[in-house]
Each structure stands twice: as C-alpha cells, then as structure tokens.
Design an enzyme around this catalytic site. Structure first.
Site, PDB file in Angstrom:
ATOM      1  N   ALA A  77      53.229  71.529  35.939  1.00 29.64           N
ATOM      2  CA  ALA A  77      54.296  71.502  35.745  1.00 29.64           C
ATOM      3  C   ALA A  77      54.578  70.560  34.244  1.00 29.64           C
ATOM      4  O   ALA A  77      54.145  69.411  34.384  1.00 29.64           O
ATOM      5  CB  ALA A  77      55.450  71.271  36.875  1.00 29.64           C
ATOM      6  N   ASP A  78      55.535  70.955  33.409  1.00 33.99           N
ATOM      7  CA  ASP A  78      56.116  70.023  32.347  1.00 33.99           C
ATOM      8  C   ASP A  78      57.470  69.679  32.586  1.00 33.99           C
ATOM      9  O   ASP A  78      57.926  68.647  32.236  1.00 33.99           O
ATOM     10  CB  ASP A  78      55.995  70.786  31.215  1.00 33.99           C
ATOM     11  CG  ASP A  78      54.652  70.874  30.558  1.00 33.99           C
ATOM     12  OD1 ASP A  78      54.211  70.360  29.663  1.00 33.99           O
ATOM     13  OD2 ASP A  78      53.970  72.133  30.992  1.00 33.99           O
TER      14      ASP A  78
END
Length: 384
Positions: free
Chosen positions: A258-259
């Site tokens: 995930a960013d």
C-alpha cells in the site's frame, strides 16, 4: 543468494540502485544532494513507499552530516531559528516529490516533530543536527525489522484461514501479488512480497503469481528479479489475465502492499490493484494488504480523500528493455514508443484505490485487522 538492496548508506555516502535499468542492468547512482534525492524519487529511479521515505530521510542525514563537517559553519547552523527555517524548507521540498505515498509524509513529519521538540527545549544547533541525523537513519533502519513482523503476521493469518476453511493446501499456497513490494521497494525483506518470502521460508508456498500492471511500470520486472534471486517458484501474468487465472487455477489469496491506507481501510496502491480486488471478490479469494503503520493515514477518512498521482502521459507510451534476440554478453538497453506519436487524451494515473469492502484483511507490524461481522469498513485501531 544475497538479497537485493535499493539503498546503500555509509557515513555521508549515499547510493541507490537505478530501478529504471533493472532487471538487465544493475547501476548504483550517487545521491549527493537533497535535489538528487528529490529527482530520484520523482523520476522513479527509486520506488516503493518505504524506500522513498528512507531515501528522503537519509538525504537529510547526508546534508546535515556534511554541514557539521564543513570547515566553515554553514549559515543554517548559526542559530536555532535559522536551522528550523532551513530544514523545514528542505522537508517540505522533499514531500513534493511523490504525493500519494504517505510514508514520505510520515518521515518528514517525524523529523519536523523532532526538530520542533529540540528547538523548544533550547538545545544548541549542532546537537539538534546530530539528533536529526540519528532520527533520519532510524527511519530506514527500522524498516527491515517491521517488514519481517508484518510478513509473519500476514502469513500466519492466511495459513490459519486456509486451515479453518479446509482448503486444499497440501502442495503449499498459491498467492498472487501486484507490483513490487520486496527489498527494492523497502529497506529490506519487503511487505507483501515479504509475506510471500515468509511462506516460502517456512515451506508453505507452492507458487507466487505476479501481475504486469502496465508496459512502463517496473513492478513486474522488479518482482521477477526479486523472486528469481530468492529462488521462489513464480509465474508472471498480464493484469488482463487475472480473471482467467482465478478461473483455472487454485489461488489462496491476493496479497498487496500500500502507498496509503485511509482510516476506514480504503487502500491506494499501484494501478491495477483495484482490478485484482474486484476479480478476487467475485471468485471469493481473500484480498490481503500488508503495509507498515506509517502507511495508515488516520487523517484521511476514506479513499476519496487520497491524492492520486497523475504521471506524465508519455510514460504510458514507452517501454524499456534489451534488444531481442540479444546475442553475446552485451545487453543493450533501448526505450521504444509503442503507440502512435501525438496521441491526445492519455489517462495515466499511477495508483488506484481499493475500497475497504473488497479487502479481507490488513496486516501491519502490530497484527492483522479484519472487519467486524456485517461491516464494510475496518477499525484499524488495534494495529496502528
């Protein structure tokens, strides 16, 4: 085989592997300034939310280390006010390099907080600079340990789920991942790819599948290199083939990094992740997000508030690789255009957002969160 690394740091010497040239050429680039770090992040010579944060922090450490060593004391070390003003500008500048990855913001805020605290108690400028250097290095050093923790949490959770549902895993688990989340995207071991590595190391993995998200994205090629280096059995597929994969093969889970993760669990990740989540939901395949606590942004209520980076249109038209067939030892790299020239209206987001309702579990270094019965969003409090 030795694990791959994205960053080398020794004293005030800082280098990164140029990921634009991987997997065919391994070239380390020297980072000699904050501007170099900003450019490397913006042009995607380095990628992966944790690695981006590490490089930004280490470039600050390098800058301050060189300032302390200078024969003449720099102006910004002459007073607390000058130091705070100068470092605040540097941190704000680094933050502009990639807007979606929250780890970068977490790192710059962490350094800002330390700076404010040291100034408030009246420490001298050189001591403050030394404290900032130590904290900057800690941003990178802490990454490897927490990656191993979250990988184990996620891996054990999946093994337990497979056991509870009495799924056939006699030959090991088959896991699909999107984009690169290994050592090249972090300071070491990896997040989602770390979970795959954990399953492999414990003898619980049959095969890893990974998607080629788009022609210009390096994710699939970097993942191929990492899995090859770790000698993990794997198969690359085009992102348009995920549905077919679910139809014809037994896949026990999709695991992604995930960013940025919103407060409700909505998750921004490399473009193509949302597609995989929709297909996984249809085929009742668990969809697991593995990311550090620093990726969770509790100030963002849901995914609609996550800024999505729009990449230059030309990037969607280009692909880089070596000439084929390639004879001899020389691997000449070329970049070619795969579309007609002068195209207009190119849609080229770097990330998409997967809504929480499509996510089965979210793992951080503190544990695994699942939704309450009947809920469509997460309570992430226990794992942040």
């Amino acid at each position: 085989m030795a694990p791959l690394i994205s960053i080398k740091s020794n004293g005030d010497k800082l280098e990164i592997v140029n990921q634009l040239l991987l997997p065919h050429t391994t070239e380390f680039l020297e980072i000699n300034s904050v501007e170099d770090a900003h450019d490397a992040i913006k042009t995607m010579k380095i990628r992966g939310a944790p690695a981006i944060a590490s490089l930004a922090a280490l470039s600050v450490a390098q800058y301050l280390t060189r300032g302390l060593k200078a024969s003449h004391t720099p102006d910004y070390l002459q007073s607390q006010e000058a130091l705070k003003l100068h470092i605040d500008k540097i941190l704000a500048y680094l933050f502009t390099s990639r807007p979606t990855a929250v780890n970068l913001g977490a790192a710059t805020r962490r350094l800002t907080k330390l700076l404010d605290e040291r100034v408030a108690v009246g420490k001298d400028t050189r001591t403050i600079a030394e404290d900032l250097i130590a904290e900057s290095k800690a941003v990178a050093d802490e990454d490897i340990g927490r990656n191993k923790e979250m990988a184990k949490w996620a891996g054990e959770w999946l093994l337990q789920r497979v056991k509870e549902q009495r799924l056939d895993a006699s030959q090991g688990l088959n896991v699909l991942t999107v984009c690169n989340t290994g050592s090249l995207a972090t300071s070491g071991y990896g997040t989602a790819l770390g979970m795959i590595t954990y399953l492999h190391e414990t003898g619980n993995l049959q095969k890893a599948y990974y998607t080629q998200t788009a022609p210009y994205h390096q994710g699939s090629r970097l993942t191929a290199l990492e899995l090859q280096t770790l000698q993990i059995p794997s198969v690359m597929i085009c992102d348009t083939m995920v549905g077919s994969l679910f139809q014809h093969h037994s896949i026990h889970a999709v695991v992604v990094g995930a960013d940025r993760i919103a407060k409700n669990g909505d998750t921004a990740n490399k473009i193509g992740t949302y597609n995989a989540a929709v297909l996984a939901a249809h085929h009742k395949v668990p969809f697991v997000v593995v990311a550090p606590i620093s990726t969770v942004d509790l100030d963002v209520t849901d995914g609609s508030q996550i800024p999505i980076e729009q990449r230059p249109p030309i990037e969607a038209c280009l692909v880089r690789g070596i000439l084929y067939p390639n004879e001899g030892d020389t691997q000449q790299q070329v970049q070619v255009m795969i579309t007609p020239s002068g195209l207009e209206g190119i849609y080229n987001p770097s990330f998409d957002v997967t809504p929480a309702e499509l996510i089965t579990a979210i793992a951080t270094e503190k544990g695994v969160a699942v939704k309450a019965d009947g809920a469509s969003v997460f309570d992430l409090t226990p794992i942040v």
